[in-house]
Design an enzyme around this catalytic site. Structure first.
Site, PDB file in Angstrom:
ATOM      1  N   ASP A  32      15.307  24.393  46.856  1.00 38.88           N
ATOM      2  CA  ASP A  32      15.492  25.409  47.883  1.00 38.88           C
ATOM      3  C   ASP A  32      15.188  24.856  49.275  1.00 38.88           C
ATOM      4  O   ASP A  32      14.020  24.752  49.667  1.00 38.88           O
ATOM      5  CB  ASP A  32      14.562  26.605  47.568  1.00 38.88           C
ATOM      6  CG  ASP A  32      14.691  27.712  48.586  1.00 38.88           C
ATOM      7  OD1 ASP A  32      13.828  28.618  48.586  1.00 38.88           O
ATOM      8  OD2 ASP A  32      15.643  27.670  49.387  1.00 38.88           O
ATOM      9  N   ASP A 213      20.755  26.602  53.590  1.00 42.00           N
ATOM     10  CA  ASP A 213      19.792  27.094  52.598  1.00 42.00           C
ATOM     11  C   ASP A 213      20.360  27.058  51.186  1.00 42.00           C
ATOM     12  O   ASP A 213      21.075  27.977  50.762  1.00 42.00           O
ATOM     13  CB  ASP A 213      19.376  28.523  52.963  1.00 42.00           C
ATOM     14  CG  ASP A 213      18.297  29.062  52.031  1.00 42.00           C
ATOM     15  OD1 ASP A 213      17.849  30.205  52.255  1.00 42.00           O
ATOM     16  OD2 ASP A 213      17.910  28.355  51.082  1.00 42.00           O
TER      17      ASP A 213
HETATM   18  C1  LIG Z   1      14.796  35.461  42.278  1.00 41.83           C
HETATM   19  O1  LIG Z   1      15.264  34.137  42.445  1.00 41.83           O
HETATM   20  C2  LIG Z   1      15.084  33.571  43.686  1.00 41.83           C
HETATM   21  C3  LIG Z   1      14.569  34.265  44.775  1.00 41.83           C
HETATM   22  C4  LIG Z   1      14.420  33.580  45.987  1.00 41.83           C
HETATM   23  C5  LIG Z   1      14.784  32.248  46.120  1.00 41.83           C
HETATM   24  C6  LIG Z   1      14.620  31.529  47.411  1.00 41.83           C
HETATM   25  N1  LIG Z   1      15.740  31.818  48.320  1.00 41.83           N
HETATM   26  C7  LIG Z   1      15.322  31.589  45.041  1.00 41.83           C
HETATM   27  C8  LIG Z   1      15.466  32.234  43.832  1.00 41.83           C
HETATM   28  O2  LIG Z   1      15.977  31.614  42.753  1.00 41.83           O
END
Ligand SMILES: COc1ccc(CN)cc1O
Length: 325
Positions: A32, A213
């Site tokens: 991420d 992102d």
């Molecule tokens: C619920 O899953 C996620 C929630 C947030 C992020 C970060 N943007 C990655 C994820 O896989």
């Protein structure tokens, strides 16, 4: 050192998961570039929340006594826990004493996504959530030992892509790489995106402030841009129940063109067609949505799967490189 790891898509390319050795266990983590914590499901996570996930066993690590973490994401999900130092290996690249954030609590979105065993943050360490001292991301931990202080993302639609650490593989893109400088003040790979067009033709206007992102599924753009896009989709309209623009799945979506670093990139309409809203498959949810309330635009996986991206710290100012795949 340098290395390559597969990025395996979930259904609808909702996220991409990469195999990572954490201590003595291999976990599938969501890389991420929009956050900076490396956190994992662990033997410390309540069984009611961890069923179906692979678990890190902190017995192989060194506990950082008194250190905790607590993270919340833009979609309302989150997790929290304690911190260990342990070996982390990504595609053969080794961090011998990486801060591994073991979850003692995770939100329902993570509990339910049993493909996902945690996140590996690749934003800037300034936004790591560990208290009382922020910890380094995996990239920051290994940066000095990489052949070049950079990593690349080559995500794909419905197929395995790759993240490479320490080198640029010129077989993974076409044409030249165009670079934009990054503003690290908010801890993101943040830059200024330029003109755009819907369908075809020359770009105009400006998308403006945006982040690259990999941990966000869709593209979130200014309302003016999004309205211009869906004005070209006859059946589209904003559905407050679904929380965004939907359209008939039978309709073909136009391409979206965006100019970055002086080069125009095309996101195909087929890539922007994200997913049906329900099992009937009649109505679909668009991959381009409004950035209202976010404070910037987010170029997430819908965009990233049509480009090759270099996350580059070879210069005094970090920069992003974009090339067509
Ligand atoms: C619920 O899953 C996620 C929630 C947030 C992020 C970060 N943007 C990655 C994820 O896989």
């Amino acid at each position: 050192q340098s290395g390559e790891v597969a990025a395996n898509p979930e259904q609808y390319d909702e996220s991409y998961l990469c195999p990572v050795q954490v201590g003595q266990t291999t976990l599938n983590l969501d890389f991420d570039t929009g956050s900076a914590d490396l956190w994992v499901f662990s033997t410390l996570t309540p069984k009611s929340e961890s069923t179906g996930h692979s678990l890190y066993n902190p017995s192989t690590g060194t506990k950082k006594s008194g250190y905790t973490w607590d993270i919340s994401y833009g979609d309302g999900s989150g997790a929290s826990g304690t911190v260990y130092a342990d070996k982390v290996v990504v595609g053969g690249v080794t961090a011998t004493s990486q801060a591994v954030e073991a979850a003692t609590s995770v939100s329902s979105q993570f509990e339910q996504d049993t493909d996902n065993d945690g996140l590996l943050g690749l934003a800037f360490s300034s936004i790591n959530t560990v208290e009382p001292q922020a910890q380094k991301t995996f990239f920051d931990s290994v940066k000095g030992s990489l052949a070049k202080p950079l990593f690349t993302a080559d995500l794909k639609k419905g197929a395995a892509g790759t993240y490479d650490f320490g080198y640029i593989d010129s077989s993974k893109y076409t044409g030249s790489i165009s670079y934009v400088n990054v503003n690290t003040a908010n801890g993101f790979w943040e830059f200024t995106a330029s003109g755009y067009a819907v369908g075809s033709g020359s770009v105009s206007g400006s998308v403006g402030d945006a982040i690259a992102d990999t941990g966000t599924t869709l593209m979130y753009l200014p309302t003016t841009v999004v309205q211009a896009y869906y004005n070209k989709v006859d059946s589209a309209d904003y559905d407050s129940n679904q929380g965004g623009y939907t359209y008939d799945c039978s309709e073909n979506l136009p391409n979206f063109l965006i100019s970055l670093g002086g080069k125009t990139f095309t996101v195909s309409g087929t890539d922007i067609n994200f997913a049906p809203v329900d099992s009937s498959g009649e109505t679909c949810f668009g991959g381009i949505q409004e950035n209202t309330g976010i404070g910037m635009s987010i170029l997430g996986d819908i965009f990233l799967k049509s480009v090759f991206v270099v996350f580059d710290q070879t210069q005094s100012t970090p920069r992003l490189g974009f090339a067509a795949q």
